[in-house]
Structures are given as C-alpha cells and as structure tokens.
Design a protein around this motif. Structure first.
Motif, mmCIF file in Angstrom:
data_model
loop_
_atom_site.group_PDB
_atom_site.id
_atom_site.type_symbol
_atom_site.label_atom_id
_atom_site.label_comp_id
_atom_site.label_asym_id
_atom_site.label_seq_id
_atom_site.Cartn_x
_atom_site.Cartn_y
_atom_site.Cartn_z
ATOM 1 N N ILE A 150 57.084 34.289 -47.499
ATOM 2 C CA ILE A 150 57.411 33.188 -46.588
ATOM 3 C C ILE A 150 56.253 32.195 -46.524
ATOM 4 N N GLY A 151 56.547 30.918 -46.632
ATOM 5 C CA GLY A 151 55.538 29.883 -46.462
ATOM 6 C C GLY A 151 55.491 29.433 -45.013
ATOM 7 N N VAL A 152 54.303 29.251 -44.485
ATOM 8 C CA VAL A 152 54.126 28.729 -43.122
ATOM 9 C C VAL A 152 53.238 27.492 -43.213
ATOM 10 N N VAL A 153 53.780 26.350 -42.830
ATOM 11 C CA VAL A 153 53.039 25.090 -42.913
ATOM 12 C C VAL A 153 52.515 24.733 -41.526
ATOM 13 N N GLY A 154 51.196 24.783 -41.366
ATOM 14 C CA GLY A 154 50.579 24.484 -40.071
ATOM 15 C C GLY A 154 49.925 25.721 -39.498
ATOM 16 N N GLY A 155 48.615 25.643 -39.237
ATOM 17 C CA GLY A 155 47.875 26.804 -38.754
ATOM 18 C C GLY A 155 47.461 26.709 -37.296
ATOM 19 N N GLY A 189 50.654 32.596 -34.899
ATOM 20 C CA GLY A 189 51.504 33.653 -34.350
ATOM 21 C C GLY A 189 52.619 34.060 -35.299
ATOM 22 N N ILE A 190 53.266 33.070 -35.928
ATOM 23 C CA ILE A 190 54.354 33.350 -36.861
ATOM 24 C C ILE A 190 53.817 34.087 -38.090
ATOM 25 N N SER A 191 52.687 33.625 -38.621
ATOM 26 C CA SER A 191 52.088 34.261 -39.802
ATOM 27 C C SER A 191 51.734 35.714 -39.518
ATOM 28 N N GLU A 241 38.684 23.702 -43.576
ATOM 29 C CA GLU A 241 38.130 24.075 -42.266
ATOM 30 C C GLU A 241 39.226 24.573 -41.322
ATOM 31 N N LYS A 242 40.335 23.838 -41.277
ATOM 32 C CA LYS A 242 41.434 24.236 -40.388
ATOM 33 C C LYS A 242 42.082 25.532 -40.859
ATOM 34 N N LEU A 243 42.152 25.709 -42.150
ATOM 35 C CA LEU A 243 42.737 26.923 -42.709
ATOM 36 C C LEU A 243 41.875 28.130 -42.364
ATOM 37 N N ASP A 244 40.559 27.989 -42.523
ATOM 38 C CA ASP A 244 39.638 29.076 -42.186
ATOM 39 C C ASP A 244 39.689 29.383 -40.685
ATOM 40 N N TYR A 245 39.783 28.321 -39.870
ATOM 41 C CA TYR A 245 39.850 28.516 -38.410
ATOM 42 C C TYR A 245 41.109 29.299 -38.041
ATOM 43 N N ALA A 246 42.255 28.920 -38.631
ATOM 44 C CA ALA A 246 43.517 29.599 -38.332
ATOM 45 C C ALA A 246 43.433 31.077 -38.703
ATOM 46 N N TYR A 247 42.888 31.355 -39.880
ATOM 47 C CA TYR A 247 42.758 32.740 -40.348
ATOM 48 C C TYR A 247 41.830 33.541 -39.428
ATOM 49 N N HIS A 305 56.092 31.116 -27.870
ATOM 50 C CA HIS A 305 54.743 31.671 -27.719
ATOM 51 C C HIS A 305 54.696 32.627 -26.539
ATOM 52 N N PRO A 306 54.036 33.804 -26.666
ATOM 53 C CA PRO A 306 53.404 34.353 -27.869
ATOM 54 C C PRO A 306 54.428 35.019 -28.789
ATOM 55 N N VAL A 307 54.397 34.642 -30.049
ATOM 56 C CA VAL A 307 55.429 35.027 -31.013
ATOM 57 C C VAL A 307 55.595 36.541 -31.127
ATOM 58 N N SER A 308 54.490 37.266 -31.132
ATOM 59 C CA SER A 308 54.565 38.717 -31.335
ATOM 60 C C SER A 308 55.218 39.450 -30.166
ATOM 61 N N ARG A 309 55.213 38.819 -28.975
ATOM 62 C CA ARG A 309 55.726 39.505 -27.792
ATOM 63 C C ARG A 309 57.060 38.970 -27.286
#
Length: 290
Positions: free
Chosen positions: A6-11, A17-19, A37-43, A143-147
C-alpha cells in the motif's frame, strides 16, 4: 484483488497512523513525503509511538522491529506504481490533492484504487483530475487510527461499484475496521458532527460559561469521551478544524458552521494544538498533555 503493498502519500499525523496500522496488519507500506527531512521526521514519529506502546507492554521489541521493517521511505510518487492501493493523506488543500491524484493517475495502473483520506473535500472534484475517476474513492480514517475501528468510505459521482466493493473489503477484512458508506457531502458524517461539537464548546468558552478544563471534563467524564472537545481540537490541529468549518460554512451557508472567534484568534497566534506544543492546553514533544 489481493492487497499486499500500500502506498501512503503524506507523512503527517494521519499518514503516520495509517502507515503504522497497515504495517502492524502485515502489509508493506511505501510512505511518501516531498522532502527527506519530512520523511525522516514521519518515520521517527512512528518509531516514537511504537516505543510508547513498548513501554506499556502493548507490543514486544520484535513486533516493533517487524512493523518498522515493513514501512519503506519513498521520495517520489513514481515509485508507487507497484502498489495495490494508494492512500493520499496530505493537507486539506484541494489543488494540492488534485495535483497528487493527477500524478498518481500517470504512474499507477488503471486497476489500482486511489483513495483519499480527506475529511471535507469533494471526491468527485478530486477524481476530475484523473483519467480514471471510477477508481477514486474516499477512505476517511479517524485519529488515532490504531484505536478507532471505523472508516468512512465515500463514493464520488463516478466511483464504480467494484472500487467501492474492493475498498470495503480492504477496510473490513484487511484493516479489520468497520466501514460505513457515505454519500458525498461536505464533512461527511464524523467531521460534520464533531466540528459542530467543537465549535459549540468554543462558544461556551467564549461566553465564560465554564473553563476549558471544566468543559472538557464535563464531556469526557459525563459522556465517556476519550478526550473533551477542546483537547480533540488540539489533537486535530486548530488550523485544520478552522479550515473544515470554513469549508462547510461556504458549502452549506449556515451560521452554525461559522468558526468561533476564539478559534480564529488561536490560529492567528500560532497556538495550533499538539503540533505546536500549545493550544487550549499544553503538550510535550511526544504529544502528551502537560
């Protein structure tokens, strides 16, 4: 259709949460942001959230490592051509989203479902930027996606039955959440109702009826809310709440959707909630309330 990648566009908060949720379900995730920078921050934020679960004994170190190994950082949309589905979750900006869908339309085969996590925008208008509008659909996670075990599935004017059926199967069988079908309308169901609750709480605060703390306690304890309406607004982002209300106000033309003066002042002051460290309440760098 077999969903594996699955591709997720936007971190941002929702993209993270979705990722994380999809990776925890065993899917490979390609997470895209437009800067390294934004990608590393999201991760890093996903890893921080997993560490919190680790501290609470909700997951093991092995599970954390496995979840992170399934999330792949990707710099270009062109790399999403191998995905079985792509979920767009960038900021609520119509033109920016249309640009993303236009690019995805060029790199993803015509059988790949393109979903948007938009909470207020028109799926029909987003789909108009593609050659295959029948494969565009709304998939609004909360939000929060997991819950939160609910996803609004929104059909645009040209969304095909097969796209809807496959999306509902993905939501209920793969993501293991309850899917509710929504016909396109500004704010859908959840955003329309929760934004009105938040806006009314802001009017109550502005009128001096009660303090922010007491308003939230009244709803949280009295009606078993996880968070009161003002803390909810902080967690959604006050600028996002204001934008959603403004959009519904324009679409419906009803005064009940006009954003509270207090909300506008907070946004102008930069007190946007959790992401700024301060809104109606204060938060630490991990998003925990001080």
């Amino acid at each position: 259709m077999f969903f594996k990648k699955i591709g997720v566009v936007g971190g941002g908060t929702m993209g993270q949460g979705i990722s994380q949720m999809l990776a925890a379900k065993g899917l490979d995730v390609l997470l895209v942001e437009h800067t390294t920078e934004k990608l590393d921050y999201a991760y890093n934020m996903i890893e921080t959230n997993l560490d919190k679960q680790l501290e609470k004994w909700a997951i093991t170190k092995a599970e954390k490592k496995l979840i992170l190994s399934r999330i792949n950082k990707v710099a270009h949309l062109a790399e999403l051509g191998s995905c079985d589905m792509v979920i767009e979750t960038i900021t609520e900006d119509l033109e920016a989203k249309k640009a993303v869908f236009s690019q995805l339309d060029q790199v993803c085969p015509s059988n790949v479902i393109l979903a948007s996590n938009t909470s207020t925008l028109s799926l029909t208008e987003l789909a108009s930027s593609t050659k295959y509008p029948e494969r565009v659909i709304g998939m609004h996670f909360i939000h929060p996606v997991s819950r939160v075990d609910l996803v609004e599935i929104i059909r645009g004017l040209k969304t095909s039955d097969s796209t809807f059926d496959e999306t509902r199967r993905f939501v209920e069988e793969v993501a293991d959440k309850k899917g509710v079908m929504i016909y396109e309308s500004p704010g859908f169901v959840t955003s329309r109702l929760i934004c009105l609750l938040i806006n009314e709480a802001l009017h109550v605060l502005q009128e001096g009826v009660a303090s922010a703390e007491d308003i939230d306690d009244a709803m949280r304890i009295g009606y078993n809310f996880q968070h009161g309406p003002l803390e909810m607004a902080d967690r959604f982002g006050l600028d996002s709440v204001e934008a959603a209300l403004e959009r519904m106000f324009r679409e419906f033309g009803e005064l009940k959707y006009r954003p509270s003066t207090v909300l506008k002042k907070m946004v102008r002051a930069g007190h946007l909630g959790v992401k700024a460290g301060e809104g109606f309440f204060k938060y630490d760098k991990d998003g925990d309330r001080l």
